[in-house]
Design a protein around this motif. Sequence first.
Motif, mmCIF file in Angstrom:
data_model
loop_
_atom_site.group_PDB
_atom_site.id
_atom_site.type_symbol
_atom_site.label_atom_id
_atom_site.label_comp_id
_atom_site.label_asym_id
_atom_site.label_seq_id
_atom_site.Cartn_x
_atom_site.Cartn_y
_atom_site.Cartn_z
ATOM 1 N N ILE A 182 -25.298 20.286 2.011
ATOM 2 C CA ILE A 182 -26.419 21.179 2.312
ATOM 3 C C ILE A 182 -27.411 20.478 3.228
ATOM 4 C CG2 ILE A 182 -28.435 22.330 1.315
ATOM 5 C CD1 ILE A 182 -26.660 22.905 -1.158
ATOM 6 N N ALA A 183 -27.711 19.210 2.934
ATOM 7 C CA ALA A 183 -28.660 18.456 3.757
ATOM 8 C C ALA A 183 -28.140 18.274 5.179
ATOM 9 C CB ALA A 183 -28.938 17.100 3.111
ATOM 10 N N ALA A 184 -26.828 18.137 5.318
ATOM 11 C CA ALA A 184 -26.256 17.983 6.659
ATOM 12 C C ALA A 184 -26.428 19.254 7.484
ATOM 13 C CB ALA A 184 -24.781 17.613 6.559
ATOM 14 N N ASP A 185 -26.489 20.398 6.820
ATOM 15 C CA ASP A 185 -26.653 21.663 7.524
ATOM 16 C C ASP A 185 -28.101 21.930 7.927
ATOM 17 O OD1 ASP A 185 -23.980 22.130 7.262
ATOM 18 O OD2 ASP A 185 -24.182 23.447 5.521
ATOM 19 N N LEU A 186 -29.043 21.199 7.326
ATOM 20 C CA LEU A 186 -30.454 21.398 7.645
ATOM 21 C C LEU A 186 -30.790 20.747 8.982
ATOM 22 C CD1 LEU A 186 -32.060 20.620 4.185
ATOM 23 C CD2 LEU A 186 -31.723 22.859 5.224
ATOM 24 N N PRO A 187 -31.811 21.273 9.656
ATOM 25 C CA PRO A 187 -32.216 20.621 10.896
ATOM 26 C C PRO A 187 -32.722 19.209 10.606
ATOM 27 C CG PRO A 187 -33.764 22.364 10.307
ATOM 28 C CD PRO A 187 -32.614 22.442 9.347
ATOM 29 N N ALA A 188 -32.521 18.328 11.554
ATOM 30 C CA ALA A 188 -32.874 16.925 11.349
ATOM 31 C C ALA A 188 -34.380 16.746 11.127
ATOM 32 C CB ALA A 188 -32.411 16.097 12.534
ATOM 33 N N VAL A 189 -35.172 17.349 11.976
ATOM 34 C CA VAL A 189 -36.621 17.201 11.877
ATOM 35 C C VAL A 189 -37.265 18.547 12.154
ATOM 36 C CG1 VAL A 189 -38.648 16.092 12.870
ATOM 37 C CG2 VAL A 189 -36.526 14.814 12.647
ATOM 38 N N THR A 190 -38.200 18.916 11.319
ATOM 39 C CA THR A 190 -38.956 20.146 11.533
ATOM 40 C C THR A 190 -40.432 19.773 11.495
ATOM 41 O OG1 THR A 190 -37.244 21.429 10.430
ATOM 42 C CG2 THR A 190 -39.376 22.477 10.680
ATOM 43 N N SER A 191 -41.129 20.143 12.540
ATOM 44 C CA SER A 191 -42.549 19.788 12.585
ATOM 45 C C SER A 191 -43.343 20.699 11.651
ATOM 46 C CB SER A 191 -43.079 19.919 14.007
ATOM 47 O OG SER A 191 -43.142 21.274 14.393
#
Length: 90
Positions: free
Chosen positions: A39-48
Amino acid sequence: MVDDVADEAEVAARLDAADRALAELQADSRRRQAELKAIAADLPAVTSRRVVIKELAVSVRDAPDKGTVATRTLSKIARLPGEFIARLRR
């Protein structure tokens, strides 16, 4: 003497059962950890923060029932101090 042997056998059986239960729990934990990593791999790397706040504002703006959203938000905010204090006590 016979009671000692029976007690040792019972303790050994309990230890074996505990070892099996522990192994099962560890296997479940590894499966959940793998799922969370996927699941974490599918999340964007960085979100401001700006993007998160903008998306939040857009979702609130487009919400069909703004009253319920506002009520739930305020109730969650009201619980924060109590939850914070509970964490400090742990």
